[in-house]
Scaffold this motif. Structure first.
Motif, PDB file in Angstrom:
ATOM      1  N   UNK A  65       0.847  -1.187   0.000  1.00 51.68           N
ATOM      2  CA  UNK A  65       0.000   0.000   0.000  1.00 51.68           C
ATOM      3  C   UNK A  65       0.886   1.241   0.000  1.00 51.68           C
ATOM      4  N   UNK A  66       0.292   2.404  -0.209  1.00 52.92           N
ATOM      5  CA  UNK A  66       1.014   3.654  -0.074  1.00 52.92           C
ATOM      6  C   UNK A  66       1.521   3.809   1.365  1.00 52.92           C
ATOM      7  N   UNK A  67       2.672   4.480   1.520  1.00 53.33           N
ATOM      8  CA  UNK A  67       3.206   4.645   2.867  1.00 53.33           C
ATOM      9  C   UNK A  67       4.406   5.559   2.892  1.00 53.33           C
ATOM     10  N   UNK A  68       5.107   5.561   4.023  1.00 52.17           N
ATOM     11  CA  UNK A  68       6.288   6.408   4.171  1.00 52.17           C
ATOM     12  C   UNK A  68       7.248   5.790   5.167  1.00 52.17           C
ATOM     13  N   UNK A  69       8.505   6.247   5.105  1.00 54.98           N
ATOM     14  CA  UNK A  69       9.546   5.840   6.044  1.00 54.98           C
ATOM     15  C   UNK A  69       9.978   7.045   6.875  1.00 54.98           C
ATOM     16  N   UNK A  70      10.319   6.780   8.129  1.00 55.55           N
ATOM     17  CA  UNK A  70      10.929   7.784   9.001  1.00 55.55           C
ATOM     18  C   UNK A  70      12.219   7.192   9.544  1.00 55.55           C
ATOM     19  N   UNK A  89       3.307  -0.822  -5.125  1.00 53.11           N
ATOM     20  CA  UNK A  89       4.036  -1.510  -6.201  1.00 53.11           C
ATOM     21  C   UNK A  89       5.165  -0.675  -6.796  1.00 53.11           C
ATOM     22  N   UNK A  90       5.490   0.467  -6.185  1.00 54.24           N
ATOM     23  CA  UNK A  90       6.496   1.375  -6.740  1.00 54.24           C
ATOM     24  C   UNK A  90       7.895   0.999  -6.254  1.00 54.24           C
ATOM     25  N   UNK A  91       8.901   1.220  -7.108  1.00 58.84           N
ATOM     26  CA  UNK A  91      10.305   1.163  -6.702  1.00 58.84           C
ATOM     27  C   UNK A  91      10.812   2.601  -6.691  1.00 58.84           C
ATOM     28  N   UNK A 112       3.832   1.270   6.234  1.00 58.10           N
ATOM     29  CA  UNK A 112       3.153   0.102   5.689  1.00 58.10           C
ATOM     30  C   UNK A 112       4.195  -0.914   5.215  1.00 58.10           C
ATOM     31  N   UNK A 113       3.750  -2.140   4.971  1.00 57.97           N
ATOM     32  CA  UNK A 113       4.657  -3.233   4.631  1.00 57.97           C
ATOM     33  C   UNK A 113       5.344  -2.980   3.291  1.00 57.97           C
ATOM     34  N   UNK A 114       6.651  -3.189   3.263  1.00 57.25           N
ATOM     35  CA  UNK A 114       7.426  -2.980   2.046  1.00 57.25           C
ATOM     36  C   UNK A 114       8.769  -3.669   2.162  1.00 57.25           C
ATOM     37  N   UNK A 115       9.368  -4.021   1.044  1.00 56.51           N
ATOM     38  CA  UNK A 115      10.768  -4.410   1.066  1.00 56.51           C
ATOM     39  C   UNK A 115      11.620  -3.154   1.189  1.00 56.51           C
ATOM     40  N   UNK A 116      12.719  -3.271   1.922  1.00 54.84           N
ATOM     41  CA  UNK A 116      13.501  -2.104   2.315  1.00 54.84           C
ATOM     42  C   UNK A 116      14.970  -2.313   1.979  1.00 54.84           C
TER      43      UNK A 116
END
Length: 364
Positions: A65-70, A89-91, A112-116
């Motif tokens: 889903x859309x999200x952000x990192x801090x 689905x964005x890189x 939100x969940x994402x590969x990092x």
């Protein structure tokens, strides 16, 4: 929306069946390695003795889903600001200057969940003159209820006159492609710091010295909401030296795009011909015809297994980077796919910054 697929209303052809299987397998693998919703990842910084802050490149892939990192110093209170925004689905990659805790760690919180993926490009020690590293939101036009008008500077009180600050500026809610410029209000800069394509949030780092009245101006080419966060303040004796941005490479003026696998070499003369431990660059990809990435590095050390920005066909993408020049004072930028490459020199670092070449710290 895939070319070459035919079916009889029930069955995919062989090409379609293979692609469908590939998509399903990729989705399973991506889900298995994502960091979770509302999760925090602790990252140990190598050689962290005496290090007060680090220059990082944060990349997310396959977010659900859309999200952000801090990103912030572990064991401290997580700030309400963000360094990095992404869409489903964005890189996408964004840079950050992040304080380090006493144990040599930084934390990255994922909304939100994402590969990092986390890469380090350099370290700031006590000689860098960091006087504050507490993130603070300086402006948010959403509180006014309407976007900032086009070509109307948003005046931001950044700090004491002439003192360098590291800001993260985010544009969101744009209705068409455009750009944002960050500069002292009394400057005549003509370069840009970030490019937006649509309403999705787009951040970028800007290291800028405040003007004579202690302000900087943030100007957008189209109406858009603007968020301005201050992450690091340097003292006026620091080795961080922002300059009036200067374009040092633009393949659009050189007859054609940079080809897949080609390298743009920036010489010491192009980069100011001054001894520097790091050069602050704004890298932009535009007019790409295939998905790809750019990687900046000290030329003589060879291309690392890292990247600085990711691009998709037809998009305009910018990202900030602090890169250590090689022994000859040169920096190289590699393109994995055909794209126009635009590079602006934003400043230099001397005392207090150690590069060491881009190194990958984490890849989930």
């Amino acid at each position: 929306d895939q070319p070459g697929l035919t079916y009889d209303a029930i069955h995919l052809n062989n090409t379609g069946a293979a692609l469908y299987s590939h998509i399903a397998a990729h989705a399973v693998r991506a889900a298995e390695t994502r960091v979770g919703n509302d999760s925090t990842t602790r990252i140990e910084i190598p050689d962290a003795d005496g290090v007060e802050a680090v220059a990082l490149n944060l990349t997310t892939t396959d977010p659900r889903r859309n999200g952000h990192l801090t990103a912030y110093a572990c064991d401290g209170e997580r700030p309400t600001t963000s360094n990095h925004n992404y869409s489903r689905a964005q890189v996408v990659a964004h840079s950050a200057i992040v304080p380090v805790n006493g144990d040599g760690e930084v934390c990255v919180h994922s909304h939100t969940a994402t590969n990092l993926i986390v890469d380090i490009t350099g370290r700031f020690d006590s000689d860098a003159g960091i006087t504050s590293s507490t993130p603070e939101r300086l402006r948010d036009t959403r509180s006014n209820g309407s976007p900032q008008p086009a070509f109307t500077p948003l005046v931001v009180p950044a700090g004491p006159p002439g003192v360098p600050v590291a800001l993260t500026v985010t544009a969101l809610g744009a209705t068409q492609p455009g750009w944002v410029r960050v500069a002292p209000c009394d400057s005549n800069d003509t370069t840009s710091n970030l490019n937006m394509y649509d309403a999705a949030p787009v951040p970028n780092v800007a290291v800028v010295a405040s003007g004579a009245d202690g302000t900087v101006c943030v100007t957008a080419s189209i109406p858009t909401h603007l968020l301005v966060d201050r992450f690091v303040t340097f003292d006026d004796e620091s080795g961080v030296a922002p300059i009036s941005p200067r374009r040092v490479h633009d393949s659009r003026q050189l007859g054609g795009p940079v080809g897949a696998g080609e390298v743009v070499r920036l010489t010491r003369q192009q980069l100011g011909n001054t001894p520097a431990t790091g050069v602050m660059l704004n890298l932009t990809s535009t007019g790409s015809t295939a998905p790809g990435y750019l990687a900046a590095y000290p030329c003589k050390r060879g291309r690392p297994d890292t990247s600085n920005l990711n691009f998709a066909p037809g998009t305009v993408v910018a990202n900030f980077a602090i890169i250590e020049p090689d022994v000859d004072g040169d920096v190289c930028v590699y393109a994995s796919a055909p794209t126009h490459v635009v590079i602006d020199l934003m400043g230099t670092t001397t005392a207090g910054f150690t590069g060491g070449g881009p190194v990958r710290l984490l890849d989930t």
